[in-house]
Design a protein around this motif. Structure first.
Motif, mmCIF file in Angstrom:
data_model
loop_
_atom_site.group_PDB
_atom_site.id
_atom_site.type_symbol
_atom_site.label_atom_id
_atom_site.label_comp_id
_atom_site.label_asym_id
_atom_site.label_seq_id
_atom_site.Cartn_x
_atom_site.Cartn_y
_atom_site.Cartn_z
ATOM 1 N N VAL A 113 -6.640 1.169 5.732
ATOM 2 C CA VAL A 113 -5.642 0.144 5.737
ATOM 3 C C VAL A 113 -5.956 -1.088 6.512
ATOM 4 N N ILE A 114 -6.603 -0.815 7.456
ATOM 5 C CA ILE A 114 -7.078 -2.140 8.068
ATOM 6 C C ILE A 114 -8.174 -2.783 7.130
ATOM 7 N N GLU A 115 -9.162 -1.960 6.929
ATOM 8 C CA GLU A 115 -10.296 -2.338 5.842
ATOM 9 C C GLU A 115 -9.532 -3.385 4.534
ATOM 10 N N ILE A 165 4.656 -5.093 -16.406
ATOM 11 C CA ILE A 165 4.593 -4.736 -15.012
ATOM 12 C C ILE A 165 5.171 -5.422 -13.981
ATOM 13 N N GLY A 166 5.533 -4.796 -12.849
ATOM 14 C CA GLY A 166 6.068 -5.650 -11.977
ATOM 15 C C GLY A 166 5.732 -5.400 -10.569
ATOM 16 N N MET A 167 6.752 -5.627 -9.439
ATOM 17 C CA MET A 167 6.388 -5.547 -7.989
ATOM 18 C C MET A 167 5.829 -4.186 -7.603
ATOM 19 N N TYR A 168 4.704 -4.259 -7.038
ATOM 20 C CA TYR A 168 3.913 -2.873 -6.474
ATOM 21 C C TYR A 168 3.037 -2.264 -7.394
ATOM 22 N N GLU A 169 3.187 -2.594 -8.793
ATOM 23 C CA GLU A 169 2.384 -2.010 -10.029
ATOM 24 C C GLU A 169 0.915 -2.929 -9.640
ATOM 25 N N TRP A 170 -0.105 -1.932 -10.070
ATOM 26 C CA TRP A 170 -1.358 -2.589 -9.992
ATOM 27 C C TRP A 170 -2.362 -2.412 -11.508
ATOM 28 N N PHE A 171 -3.251 -3.435 -11.202
ATOM 29 C CA PHE A 171 -4.268 -3.188 -12.676
ATOM 30 C C PHE A 171 -5.483 -3.547 -12.321
ATOM 31 N N GLY A 172 -6.587 -3.543 -13.013
ATOM 32 C CA GLY A 172 -7.763 -4.155 -13.010
ATOM 33 C C GLY A 172 -8.896 -2.924 -12.370
ATOM 34 N N LEU A 179 0.756 -1.103 -0.056
ATOM 35 C CA LEU A 179 -0.097 0.026 -0.059
ATOM 36 C C LEU A 179 0.827 1.507 0.026
ATOM 37 N N ARG A 180 1.916 1.112 0.721
ATOM 38 C CA ARG A 180 2.838 2.293 0.820
ATOM 39 C C ARG A 180 3.285 2.723 -0.577
ATOM 40 N N ALA A 181 3.813 1.612 -1.265
ATOM 41 C CA ALA A 181 4.539 1.599 -2.504
ATOM 42 C C ALA A 181 3.561 2.040 -3.761
ATOM 43 N N VAL A 182 2.377 1.832 -3.451
ATOM 44 C CA VAL A 182 1.496 2.591 -4.662
ATOM 45 C C VAL A 182 1.053 3.800 -4.148
ATOM 46 N N GLU A 183 1.313 4.833 -4.707
ATOM 47 C CA GLU A 183 1.125 6.225 -4.548
ATOM 48 C C GLU A 183 -0.317 6.642 -4.309
ATOM 49 N N HIS A 184 -1.219 6.236 -4.802
ATOM 50 C CA HIS A 184 -2.559 6.308 -4.750
ATOM 51 C C HIS A 184 -3.196 5.866 -3.437
ATOM 52 N N ILE A 197 -2.725 -5.888 -7.119
ATOM 53 C CA ILE A 197 -1.308 -5.448 -6.669
ATOM 54 C C ILE A 197 -0.195 -6.625 -6.973
ATOM 55 N N ILE A 198 0.462 -6.227 -7.553
ATOM 56 C CA ILE A 198 1.666 -7.382 -7.925
ATOM 57 C C ILE A 198 2.607 -7.206 -6.666
ATOM 58 N N LEU A 199 2.809 -8.436 -5.850
ATOM 59 C CA LEU A 199 3.883 -8.516 -4.858
ATOM 60 C C LEU A 199 5.174 -8.930 -5.479
ATOM 61 N N ARG A 200 4.987 -10.142 -6.105
ATOM 62 C CA ARG A 200 6.269 -10.780 -6.940
ATOM 63 C C ARG A 200 5.829 -10.989 -8.147
ATOM 64 N N GLY A 201 6.888 -11.161 -9.164
ATOM 65 C CA GLY A 201 6.864 -11.496 -10.381
ATOM 66 C C GLY A 201 6.351 -10.137 -11.343
ATOM 67 N N LYS A 202 6.030 -10.725 -12.659
ATOM 68 C CA LYS A 202 6.138 -9.673 -13.653
ATOM 69 C C LYS A 202 4.795 -10.135 -14.358
ATOM 70 N N CYS A 203 3.839 -9.424 -14.714
ATOM 71 C CA CYS A 203 2.661 -9.439 -15.720
ATOM 72 C C CYS A 203 2.760 -8.595 -17.036
#
Length: 178
Positions: free
Chosen positions: A17-19, A65-72, A3-8, A47-53
């Protein structure tokens, strides 16, 4: 960390965060597995934790895209079909948040507006426009995504001033044409 790595999501209040932590699931995919099929109804935000998509549209790779990037997010926000396939390039571990939990998470925050703006700018080929700029072309995928979520498309008439000498610098411009 994700969550901290995703700017949004960086400035979410603690109760949000708890939710997120209470509702998120871990999903694992092998290389070659399809995570999202273009045209399907959206059910999860990832959100990608490990690997690439890889993001593919009509069998054309748009980006990897890779670690801590997001989609969907787009189909969830717009209640529309998925606009691209997402395929695991490597073994991938993803955080998955169901549609209703994702929408509840961003409710009452500026995240929804920024993500809708991001989707709109992706559809306007701003990524390709950034490729033509020598500095922006060096930005990584996460930096470009962040910039796309902030961009506002404006049109100016011939002779209209974008800024004047002495004006406070409040904006930057990326000229698409003209």
């Amino acid at each position: 960390r994700a969550l901290r790595a995703v700017e949004h999501f960086r400035d979410l209040p603690m109760y949000k965060v708890i939710e997120f932590l209470e509702n998120v699931h871990v999903k694992r995919f092998s290389a070659g597995d399809t995570v999202i099929w273009e045209g399907d109804v959206g059910g999860y935000f990832y959100i990608i934790l490990r690997g690439k998509c890889a993001i593919l549209r009509e069998d054309t790779m748009l980006k990897v895209i890779g670690m801590y990037e997001w989609f969907g997010e787009a189909s969830l926000l717009l209640d529309a079909p998925r606009t691209a396939d997402v395929v695991a390039v490597t073994e991938a571990t993803l955080l998955a948040l169901e549609k209703n939990d994702f929408l509840a998470l961003i409710a009452g925050t500026p995240i929804e507006e920024r993500m809708i703006r991001l989707y709109s700018n992706r559809e306007l080929a701003t990524w390709e426009l950034m490729d033509k700029h020598r500095v922006m072309a060096q930005m990584n995928s996460a930096q470009r995504t962040q910039l796309q979520s902030l961009m506002i498309r404006e049109r100016y008439r011939d002779g209209e001033a974008l800024c004047r000498v002495g004006d406070e610098a409040a904006s930057a411009f990326l000229v698409e044409s003209g």
